[in-house]
Design an enzyme around this catalytic site. Structure first.
Site, PDB file in Angstrom:
ATOM      1  N   HIS A   1      -7.088  -6.158   1.865  1.00  0.00           N
ATOM      2  CA  HIS A   1      -5.362  -5.465   2.893  1.00  0.00           C
ATOM      3  C   HIS A   1      -5.240  -6.693   3.437  1.00  0.00           C
ATOM      4  O   HIS A   1      -6.670  -7.370   4.173  1.00  0.00           O
ATOM      5  CB  HIS A   1      -6.143  -4.584   3.633  1.00  0.00           C
ATOM      6  CG  HIS A   1      -6.638  -3.122   3.152  1.00  0.00           C
ATOM      7  ND1 HIS A   1      -6.074  -1.738   2.234  1.00  0.00           N
ATOM      8  CD2 HIS A   1      -8.150  -2.990   2.586  1.00  0.00           C
ATOM      9  CE1 HIS A   1      -6.904  -1.075   2.256  1.00  0.00           C
ATOM     10  NE2 HIS A   1      -7.990  -1.515   1.775  1.00  0.00           N
TER      11      HIS A   1
ATOM     12  N   ASP B   1       0.592  -1.464  -0.279  1.00  0.00           N
ATOM     13  CA  ASP B   1       0.217   0.305   0.017  1.00  0.00           C
ATOM     14  C   ASP B   1       0.931   1.242  -0.021  1.00  0.00           C
ATOM     15  O   ASP B   1       2.170   1.663   1.077  1.00  0.00           O
ATOM     16  CB  ASP B   1      -1.014   0.192   1.157  1.00  0.00           C
ATOM     17  CG  ASP B   1      -1.931   0.827   1.244  1.00  0.00           C
ATOM     18  OD1 ASP B   1      -3.632   0.442   1.147  1.00  0.00           O
ATOM     19  OD2 ASP B   1      -2.064   2.407   1.647  1.00  0.00           O
ATOM     20  N   ILE B   2       0.829   2.138  -1.039  1.00  0.00           N
ATOM     21  CA  ILE B   2       1.431   3.364  -0.646  1.00  0.00           C
ATOM     22  C   ILE B   2       1.502   4.360   0.497  1.00  0.00           C
ATOM     23  O   ILE B   2       2.385   4.834   0.654  1.00  0.00           O
ATOM     24  CB  ILE B   2       0.551   3.744  -1.908  1.00  0.00           C
ATOM     25  CG1 ILE B   2       1.762   5.564  -2.673  1.00  0.00           C
ATOM     26  CG2 ILE B   2      -0.420   5.239  -1.831  1.00  0.00           C
ATOM     27  CD1 ILE B   2       0.909   5.913  -3.943  1.00  0.00           C
TER      28      ILE B   2
ATOM     29  N   HIS C   1     -10.232  -5.324  -3.433  1.00  0.00           N
ATOM     30  CA  HIS C   1      -8.376  -5.642  -2.903  1.00  0.00           C
ATOM     31  C   HIS C   1      -9.082  -5.943  -1.180  1.00  0.00           C
ATOM     32  O   HIS C   1     -10.372  -5.671  -0.996  1.00  0.00           O
ATOM     33  CB  HIS C   1      -8.069  -4.625  -2.828  1.00  0.00           C
ATOM     34  CG  HIS C   1      -8.799  -3.429  -2.489  1.00  0.00           C
ATOM     35  ND1 HIS C   1     -10.003  -2.688  -2.964  1.00  0.00           N
ATOM     36  CD2 HIS C   1      -8.281  -2.406  -1.015  1.00  0.00           C
ATOM     37  CE1 HIS C   1      -9.517  -1.445  -2.183  1.00  0.00           C
ATOM     38  NE2 HIS C   1      -9.236  -1.600  -1.646  1.00  0.00           N
TER      39      HIS C   1
ATOM     40  N   GLU D   1     -12.540   3.462  -1.432  1.00  0.00           N
ATOM     41  CA  GLU D   1     -12.259   4.231  -1.593  1.00  0.00           C
ATOM     42  C   GLU D   1     -11.725   3.892  -3.297  1.00  0.00           C
ATOM     43  O   GLU D   1     -11.813   4.601  -4.114  1.00  0.00           O
ATOM     44  CB  GLU D   1     -11.217   4.503  -1.458  1.00  0.00           C
ATOM     45  CG  GLU D   1     -11.184   5.837  -0.199  1.00  0.00           C
ATOM     46  CD  GLU D   1     -10.138   6.427   0.406  1.00  0.00           C
ATOM     47  OE1 GLU D   1      -8.749   5.593  -0.341  1.00  0.00           O
ATOM     48  OE2 GLU D   1      -9.524   6.365   1.999  1.00  0.00           O
ATOM     49  N   VAL D   2     -10.937   3.111  -3.439  1.00  0.00           N
ATOM     50  CA  VAL D   2     -10.666   2.214  -4.881  1.00  0.00           C
ATOM     51  C   VAL D   2     -11.812   1.303  -5.688  1.00  0.00           C
ATOM     52  O   VAL D   2     -11.248   0.698  -4.715  1.00  0.00           O
ATOM     53  CB  VAL D   2      -9.272   1.863  -5.189  1.00  0.00           C
ATOM     54  CG1 VAL D   2      -8.719   1.071  -6.524  1.00  0.00           C
ATOM     55  CG2 VAL D   2      -8.755   2.503  -4.116  1.00  0.00           C
TER      56      VAL D   2
ATOM     57  N   ASN E   1     -12.726  -3.530   2.953  1.00  0.00           N
ATOM     58  CA  ASN E   1     -13.427  -2.370   2.358  1.00  0.00           C
ATOM     59  C   ASN E   1     -14.635  -2.564   1.801  1.00  0.00           C
ATOM     60  O   ASN E   1     -14.725  -2.613   0.388  1.00  0.00           O
ATOM     61  CB  ASN E   1     -13.068  -1.461   2.794  1.00  0.00           C
ATOM     62  CG  ASN E   1     -12.188  -1.020   3.963  1.00  0.00           C
ATOM     63  OD1 ASN E   1     -12.866  -1.662   4.772  1.00  0.00           O
ATOM     64  ND2 ASN E   1     -11.114   0.031   4.203  1.00  0.00           N
TER      65      ASN E   1
HETATM   66  P1  5GP Z   1      -9.458   1.182   0.213  1.00  0.00           P
HETATM   67  O1  5GP Z   1     -10.277   2.406   1.701  1.00  0.00           O
HETATM   68  O2  5GP Z   1     -10.691   0.932  -1.386  1.00  0.00           O
HETATM   69  O3  5GP Z   1     -10.525  -0.505   0.633  1.00  0.00           O
HETATM   70  O4  5GP Z   1      -8.067   1.132   0.094  1.00  0.00           O
HETATM   71  C1  5GP Z   1      -7.022   1.760  -0.857  1.00  0.00           C
HETATM   72  C2  5GP Z   1      -6.032   1.658  -0.489  1.00  0.00           C
HETATM   73  O5  5GP Z   1      -5.488   1.333  -1.768  1.00  0.00           O
HETATM   74  C3  5GP Z   1      -5.561   2.907   0.419  1.00  0.00           C
HETATM   75  O6  5GP Z   1      -5.296   2.232   1.317  1.00  0.00           O
HETATM   76  C4  5GP Z   1      -4.325   3.645  -0.469  1.00  0.00           C
HETATM   77  O7  5GP Z   1      -3.388   4.216   0.387  1.00  0.00           O
HETATM   78  C5  5GP Z   1      -4.327   2.671  -1.148  1.00  0.00           C
HETATM   79  N1  5GP Z   1      -3.947   3.200  -2.890  1.00  0.00           N
HETATM   80  C6  5GP Z   1      -4.791   4.157  -3.252  1.00  0.00           C
HETATM   81  N2  5GP Z   1      -3.782   4.939  -4.488  1.00  0.00           N
HETATM   82  C7  5GP Z   1      -2.496   4.120  -4.748  1.00  0.00           C
HETATM   83  C8  5GP Z   1      -1.774   3.300  -5.309  1.00  0.00           C
HETATM   84  O8  5GP Z   1      -1.256   4.130  -6.420  1.00  0.00           O
HETATM   85  N3  5GP Z   1      -0.798   2.415  -5.007  1.00  0.00           N
HETATM   86  C9  5GP Z   1      -0.425   2.172  -3.693  1.00  0.00           C
HETATM   87  N4  5GP Z   1       0.069   0.660  -3.645  1.00  0.00           N
HETATM   88  N5  5GP Z   1      -1.917   2.199  -3.253  1.00  0.00           N
HETATM   89  C10 5GP Z   1      -2.702   2.697  -3.111  1.00  0.00           C
END
Ligand code: 5GP
Length: 122
Positions: free
Chosen positions: A106, A33-34, A104, A99-100, A91
């Site tokens: 985690h 994760d970034i 996925h 968010e994405v 999530n």
């Molecule tokens: P969500 O809230 O959708 O479950 O988590 C999305 C995750 O993607 C977040 O933890 C965020 O830090 C990670 N993320 C968003 N953009 C990028 C990216 O460009 N590269 C990587 N490696 N992680 C990302």
């Protein structure tokens, strides 16, 4: 909601955006994760176009589902997480702050991860 093929994880899958790769096979890609929220914070994504846990689990072929979860287990094993333990989280939708919009998992590890969810929700 329709799948947006320009979401950030779709672009990572196509190699348009770099990632710090931890594992890849025909079913899944795993990368760091970034913005890590634990000493180890990995993301595991299926190669198919699925919005969420809900979308993937209801629509993906059985082989893709089995392959994906086997891959997630391999990520944990190859990353040396089995002994100390780890937490998997997906999530899903608005209340969970997804968010994405590409499914996925985690994987969090590398320290005592504390309570399962924030205290005080009920
Ligand atoms: P969500 O809230 O959708 O479950 O988590 C999305 C995750 O993607 C977040 O933890 C965020 O830090 C990670 N993320 C968003 N953009 C990028 C990216 O460009 N590269 C990587 N490696 N992680 C990302």
């Amino acid at each position: 909601m329709n799948y947006d093929s320009n979401n950030i994880f779709a672009r990572i899958l196509r190699g348009e955006i770099p990632c710090n790769k931890a594992y890849e096979d025909e079913y899944a890609l795993a990368f760091h994760d970034i913005a890590p929220q634990a000493p180890v914070h990995l993301l595991v994504i299926p190669k198919g176009e699925y919005l969420s846990f809900d979308d993937f689990s209801s629509k993906a072929p059985a082989e893709a589902i089995a392959g994906f979860y086997r891959a997630a287990q391999r990520v944990a094993e190859l990353s040396g997480l089995q002994e100390g333990g780890y937490r998997i989280l997906a999530n899903t939708g608005a209340d969970a702050h997804q968010e994405v919009m590409h499914y996925h998992l985690h994987i969090f590890a590398g320290c005592d991860l504390g309570p399962m969810v924030k205290k005080g929700l009920v």
